[in-house]
Scaffold this active site. Structure first.
Site, PDB file in Angstrom:
ATOM      1  N   CYS A 162      33.852 -14.448   7.086  1.00  0.00           N
ATOM      2  CA  CYS A 162      32.794 -14.919   7.936  1.00  0.00           C
ATOM      3  C   CYS A 162      32.375 -16.233   7.331  1.00  0.00           C
ATOM      4  O   CYS A 162      32.411 -16.453   6.160  1.00  0.00           O
ATOM      5  CB  CYS A 162      31.721 -14.224   8.192  1.00  0.00           C
ATOM      6  SG  CYS A 162      32.368 -12.777   9.595  1.00  0.00           S
ATOM      7  N   HIS A 205      27.072 -16.132  10.949  1.00  0.00           N
ATOM      8  CA  HIS A 205      26.042 -15.006  10.954  1.00  0.00           C
ATOM      9  C   HIS A 205      25.059 -15.110   9.838  1.00  0.00           C
ATOM     10  O   HIS A 205      25.279 -15.853   8.993  1.00  0.00           O
ATOM     11  CB  HIS A 205      26.546 -13.856  11.139  1.00  0.00           C
ATOM     12  CG  HIS A 205      27.101 -13.034   9.959  1.00  0.00           C
ATOM     13  ND1 HIS A 205      26.595 -12.746   8.617  1.00  0.00           N
ATOM     14  CD2 HIS A 205      28.570 -13.052   9.596  1.00  0.00           C
ATOM     15  CE1 HIS A 205      27.238 -12.346   7.729  1.00  0.00           C
ATOM     16  NE2 HIS A 205      28.599 -12.704   8.253  1.00  0.00           N
TER      17      HIS A 205
END
Length: 174
Positions: free
Chosen positions: A137, A121
């Site tokens: 992440c 992301h």
């Protein structure tokens, strides 16, 4: 435009390498977990092994769109918003949601990458790349996730490894 068939994320290099038919097409700096590699639920580590892109989220959102629970909050990141929300884990612009492909390593039970909400992301421009800083992440610059997103098909293979990318691949873009 889906031209990439494999993403290799090197925890050592803090880089994402995009391949098509075995040829290196893209290299982007990333930021993986501050706590290093690991698969356990609640570890705040980046999971290793073979994954696939299970969902793509945010195709029509503006650059800097703030996502929470995989939905746009209506906000667009700004330095002022950043100051107003200290400590917020910013998920911006686009999400490539990963699912593990290796039972007992990153799929199922307490090691399931998808259930851990492991994404590629966008992140604020003030966050450094090339340095482990995430909560698990794989963070990318907003401009980089915008470039990557249309090139990656659903179910694209994503290999996350501790080792540096092979020298032959790293040298191809030089």
């Amino acid at each position: 435009m889906h031209d990439l068939d494999l993403l290799h994320i090197s925890l050592a290099d803090q880089c994402l390498y995009g391949f098509s038919a075995g040829q290196l097409k893209l290299r982007l700096p990333v930021s993986t977990a501050l706590k290093g590699a690991g698969e356990q639920q609640g570890s705040f580590c980046t999971p290793r092994g073979l994954h696939r892109v299970e969902q793509k989220i945010g195709a029509d959102l503006p650059c800097g769109a703030v996502l929470k629970g995989r939905k746009w909050t209506g906000e667009v990141w700004t330095p002022q918003l950043h100051e107003e929300c200290p400590g917020r884990d910013w998920i911006l612009t686009r999400i490539l949601w990963l699912a593990g492909c290796e039972p007992a390593l990153n799929q199922g039970g307490e090691v399931d990458s998808q259930q851990r909400y492991i994404y590629l992301h966008g992140t604020p421009d003030c966050e450094p790349m090339g340095v482990p800083r995430s909560h698990g992440c794989v963070r990318l610059r907003n401009t980089d996730i915008l470039q990557l997103y249309p090139r990656v098909p659903l179910h694209c293979a994503v290999q996350i490894a501790e080792a540096a990318c092979p020298q032959w691949a790293a040298a191809e873009l030089n």
